[in-house]
Scaffold this active site. Structure first.
Site, PDB file in Angstrom:
ATOM      1  N   GLU A 175      42.816  30.145  50.853  1.00  0.00           N
ATOM      2  CA  GLU A 175      42.085  29.069  50.172  1.00  0.00           C
ATOM      3  C   GLU A 175      42.096  27.776  50.980  1.00  0.00           C
ATOM      4  O   GLU A 175      41.206  26.944  50.872  1.00  0.00           O
ATOM      5  CB  GLU A 175      42.635  28.870  48.745  1.00  0.00           C
ATOM      6  CG  GLU A 175      42.389  30.143  47.945  1.00  0.00           C
ATOM      7  CD  GLU A 175      42.300  29.990  46.455  1.00  0.00           C
ATOM      8  OE1 GLU A 175      42.682  28.933  45.935  1.00  0.00           O
ATOM      9  OE2 GLU A 175      41.853  30.951  45.810  1.00  0.00           O
ATOM     10  N   CYS A 224      39.319  41.341  40.313  1.00  0.00           N
ATOM     11  CA  CYS A 224      40.665  40.843  40.604  1.00  0.00           C
ATOM     12  C   CYS A 224      41.649  42.016  40.626  1.00  0.00           C
ATOM     13  O   CYS A 224      41.761  42.754  39.637  1.00  0.00           O
ATOM     14  CB  CYS A 224      41.041  39.853  39.514  1.00  0.00           C
ATOM     15  SG  CYS A 224      42.685  39.195  39.659  1.00  0.00           S
ATOM     16  N   ASN A 225      42.382  42.166  41.729  1.00  0.00           N
ATOM     17  CA  ASN A 225      43.350  43.276  41.806  1.00  0.00           C
ATOM     18  C   ASN A 225      44.467  43.104  40.795  1.00  0.00           C
ATOM     19  O   ASN A 225      44.958  44.088  40.246  1.00  0.00           O
ATOM     20  CB  ASN A 225      43.962  43.361  43.205  1.00  0.00           C
ATOM     21  CG  ASN A 225      42.942  43.760  44.232  1.00  0.00           C
ATOM     22  OD1 ASN A 225      42.048  42.978  44.539  1.00  0.00           O
ATOM     23  ND2 ASN A 225      43.049  44.956  44.759  1.00  0.00           N
ATOM     24  N   THR A 226      44.879  41.833  40.555  1.00  0.00           N
ATOM     25  CA  THR A 226      45.963  41.606  39.596  1.00  0.00           C
ATOM     26  C   THR A 226      45.508  42.017  38.198  1.00  0.00           C
ATOM     27  O   THR A 226      46.216  42.748  37.486  1.00  0.00           O
ATOM     28  CB  THR A 226      46.393  40.121  39.619  1.00  0.00           C
ATOM     29  OG1 THR A 226      46.761  39.759  40.955  1.00  0.00           O
ATOM     30  CG2 THR A 226      47.556  39.865  38.692  1.00  0.00           C
ATOM     31  N   ASP A 247      36.777  37.554  38.057  1.00  0.00           N
ATOM     32  CA  ASP A 247      37.974  37.383  38.885  1.00  0.00           C
ATOM     33  C   ASP A 247      38.727  36.153  38.380  1.00  0.00           C
ATOM     34  O   ASP A 247      38.189  35.353  37.614  1.00  0.00           O
ATOM     35  CB  ASP A 247      37.566  37.187  40.363  1.00  0.00           C
ATOM     36  CG  ASP A 247      38.778  36.985  41.263  1.00  0.00           C
ATOM     37  OD1 ASP A 247      39.740  37.772  41.145  1.00  0.00           O
ATOM     38  OD2 ASP A 247      38.793  36.031  42.063  1.00  0.00           O
ATOM     39  N   SER A 248      39.966  36.000  38.857  1.00  0.00           N
ATOM     40  CA  SER A 248      40.733  34.809  38.506  1.00  0.00           C
ATOM     41  C   SER A 248      40.131  33.554  39.146  1.00  0.00           C
ATOM     42  O   SER A 248      40.489  32.444  38.763  1.00  0.00           O
ATOM     43  CB  SER A 248      42.172  34.982  38.989  1.00  0.00           C
ATOM     44  OG  SER A 248      42.178  35.271  40.376  1.00  0.00           O
ATOM     45  N   TYR A 302      46.294  34.343  39.000  1.00  0.00           N
ATOM     46  CA  TYR A 302      46.835  35.343  38.074  1.00  0.00           C
ATOM     47  C   TYR A 302      48.061  36.038  38.679  1.00  0.00           C
ATOM     48  O   TYR A 302      48.869  36.597  37.958  1.00  0.00           O
ATOM     49  CB  TYR A 302      45.781  36.423  37.791  1.00  0.00           C
ATOM     50  CG  TYR A 302      44.681  36.041  36.815  1.00  0.00           C
ATOM     51  CD1 TYR A 302      44.479  34.729  36.392  1.00  0.00           C
ATOM     52  CD2 TYR A 302      43.827  37.027  36.317  1.00  0.00           C
ATOM     53  CE1 TYR A 302      43.457  34.406  35.509  1.00  0.00           C
ATOM     54  CE2 TYR A 302      42.813  36.713  35.422  1.00  0.00           C
ATOM     55  CZ  TYR A 302      42.621  35.408  35.019  1.00  0.00           C
ATOM     56  OH  TYR A 302      41.617  35.110  34.146  1.00  0.00           O
ATOM     57  N   GLY A 303      48.151  35.992  39.999  1.00  0.00           N
ATOM     58  CA  GLY A 303      49.168  36.780  40.712  1.00  0.00           C
ATOM     59  C   GLY A 303      50.596  36.367  40.435  1.00  0.00           C
ATOM     60  O   GLY A 303      51.533  37.098  40.749  1.00  0.00           O
ATOM     61  N   CYS A 354      44.201  42.822  47.225  1.00  0.00           N
ATOM     62  CA  CYS A 354      43.985  41.482  46.683  1.00  0.00           C
ATOM     63  C   CYS A 354      42.625  40.991  47.180  1.00  0.00           C
ATOM     64  O   CYS A 354      42.262  41.238  48.341  1.00  0.00           O
ATOM     65  CB  CYS A 354      45.092  40.540  47.155  1.00  0.00           C
ATOM     66  SG  CYS A 354      44.832  38.824  46.671  1.00  0.00           S
ATOM     67  N   THR A 355      41.923  40.273  46.297  1.00  0.00           N
ATOM     68  CA  THR A 355      40.581  39.785  46.638  1.00  0.00           C
ATOM     69  C   THR A 355      40.537  38.981  47.937  1.00  0.00           C
ATOM     70  O   THR A 355      39.546  38.995  48.650  1.00  0.00           O
ATOM     71  CB  THR A 355      40.075  38.860  45.515  1.00  0.00           C
ATOM     72  OG1 THR A 355      41.135  37.962  45.158  1.00  0.00           O
ATOM     73  CG2 THR A 355      39.618  39.644  44.313  1.00  0.00           C
ATOM     74  N   HIS A 356      41.625  38.246  48.223  1.00  0.00           N
ATOM     75  CA  HIS A 356      41.602  37.311  49.348  1.00  0.00           C
ATOM     76  C   HIS A 356      41.906  37.958  50.697  1.00  0.00           C
ATOM     77  O   HIS A 356      41.626  37.376  51.739  1.00  0.00           O
ATOM     78  CB  HIS A 356      42.621  36.194  49.127  1.00  0.00           C
ATOM     79  CG  HIS A 356      42.268  35.242  48.027  1.00  0.00           C
ATOM     80  ND1 HIS A 356      42.033  35.653  46.738  1.00  0.00           N
ATOM     81  CD2 HIS A 356      42.113  33.889  48.035  1.00  0.00           C
ATOM     82  CE1 HIS A 356      41.760  34.594  45.986  1.00  0.00           C
ATOM     83  NE2 HIS A 356      41.799  33.515  46.745  1.00  0.00           N
TER      84      HIS A 356
HETATM   85  N1  DGL Z   1      42.296  37.564  42.492  1.00  0.00           N
HETATM   86  C1  DGL Z   1      43.711  37.787  42.684  1.00  0.00           C
HETATM   87  C2  DGL Z   1      43.945  39.247  43.075  1.00  0.00           C
HETATM   88  O1  DGL Z   1      43.063  39.912  43.584  1.00  0.00           O
HETATM   89  C3  DGL Z   1      44.294  36.856  43.731  1.00  0.00           C
HETATM   90  C4  DGL Z   1      44.352  35.419  43.287  1.00  0.00           C
HETATM   91  C5  DGL Z   1      45.244  35.228  42.079  1.00  0.00           C
HETATM   92  O2  DGL Z   1      46.475  35.370  42.179  1.00  0.00           O
HETATM   93  O3  DGL Z   1      44.687  34.947  41.030  1.00  0.00           O
HETATM   94  O4  DGL Z   1      45.014  39.746  42.868  1.00  0.00           O
END
Ligand code: DGL
Length: 265
Positions: free
Chosen positions: A152, A73-75, A10-11, A42-43, A184-186
């Protein structure tokens, strides 16, 4: 092959939501997790950059001899999954497809909402994936860039978070979606606040839960599961000093995070 670990990346810390579900669903599997905390988020980044980072991390995980790579990571899944699959020849699983399949099964009104980072939403990856399977479904997209920093910060129930959620989600509610993909992971951390804004009749799809089931399916089809009675080993790598990662990770995974190692990919 069976005995090798599953690689998850993940990012940053968010992908630990996916790692936590994998630990629950596949308690005998070893895991190597990489969080790119030096280069998160990463987003907000470009396609080329997210692809380059993803290739570097996949290279690192393959050097650690993983049997599969999970792009938590979804991105990165939206922007780089196809590139990774072309380049590397081991099973690679992203978080999009399992969530998409669940959402298609769930919707009755044939109106699905998707929320994610700016990069995920701009890539149009979710609507494309949904329309390939079910062209008659209408997809409503909404970037929610402030959600990641709010999570976060730990502001999961804060008044500010409720206001931001209302601002982002009201258009989706007005468009009468009945299913919302948390892309998104969060976002699983904000399920409570999101559900209040959307109303109880809207189904929230949590990609982390769906992807854990998909990993189980792929490994069992390839005869790649470790014996049920094996004791798992978890290793965590990050690309910057690790104190925040360890702190958030402990909140999420408890004692499963013992040592976090810093590496350069
Ligand atoms: N992990 C990213 C996602 O799931 C969210 C955090 C980021 O922007 O890196 O898209």
């Amino acid at each position: 092959m069976k005995e090798l670990p599953i690689g998850i990346f993940d990012s940053g810390v968010g992908g630990l939501t996916v790692a936590a579900e994998v630990m629950k669903t596949l308690p005998a599997e070893d895991i190597i997790y990489f969080g790119d905390i030096a280069r998160t988020p990463y987003g907000t980044k470009s396609l080329e950059t997210v692809r380059r980072f993803s290739i570097e991390i996949a290279d690192f995980l393959i050097k650690q001899r993983v049997k599969m790579i999970v792009v938590a990571c979804n991105t990165a899944s939206s922007l780089a999954l196809a590139t990774l699959k072309e380049r590397f020849h081991l099973p690679i699983i992203g978080v999009l497809e399992p969530g998409v399949l669940k959402a298609i099964k769930s919707t009755k009104s044939k109106r699905i909402g998707v929320i994610g980072t700016q990069a995920t939403i701009s890539s149009n990856a979710y609507p494309q994936a949904i329309k390939t399977i079910a062209p008659d479904i209408q997809v409503l997209n909404q970037p929610c860039p402030l959600f990641v920093p709010l999570v976060e910060e730990g502001w999961l129930e804060h008044e500010v978070t409720k206001l931001v959620a209302k601002e982002y989600l009201t258009p989706l509610k007005e468009n009468q979606i009945d299913t919302l993909i948390l892309g998104c992971t969060h976002y699983p951390f904000l399920k409570g606040v999101i559900q209040v804004v959307m109303g109880n009749e809207v189904v929230l799809v949590d990609s982390a839960i769906e992807v854990a089931e998909e990993i189980k399916k792929v490994l069992s089809q390839n005869n790649g599961l470790r014996p049920q009675n094996s004791n798992p080993v978890y290793k965590f790598y990050v690309s910057d000093t690790s104190s925040k990662f360890a702190e958030v990770g402990k909140r999420l995974l408890g004692n499963e995070i013992q040592v976090v190692m810093q590496v350069n990919v």
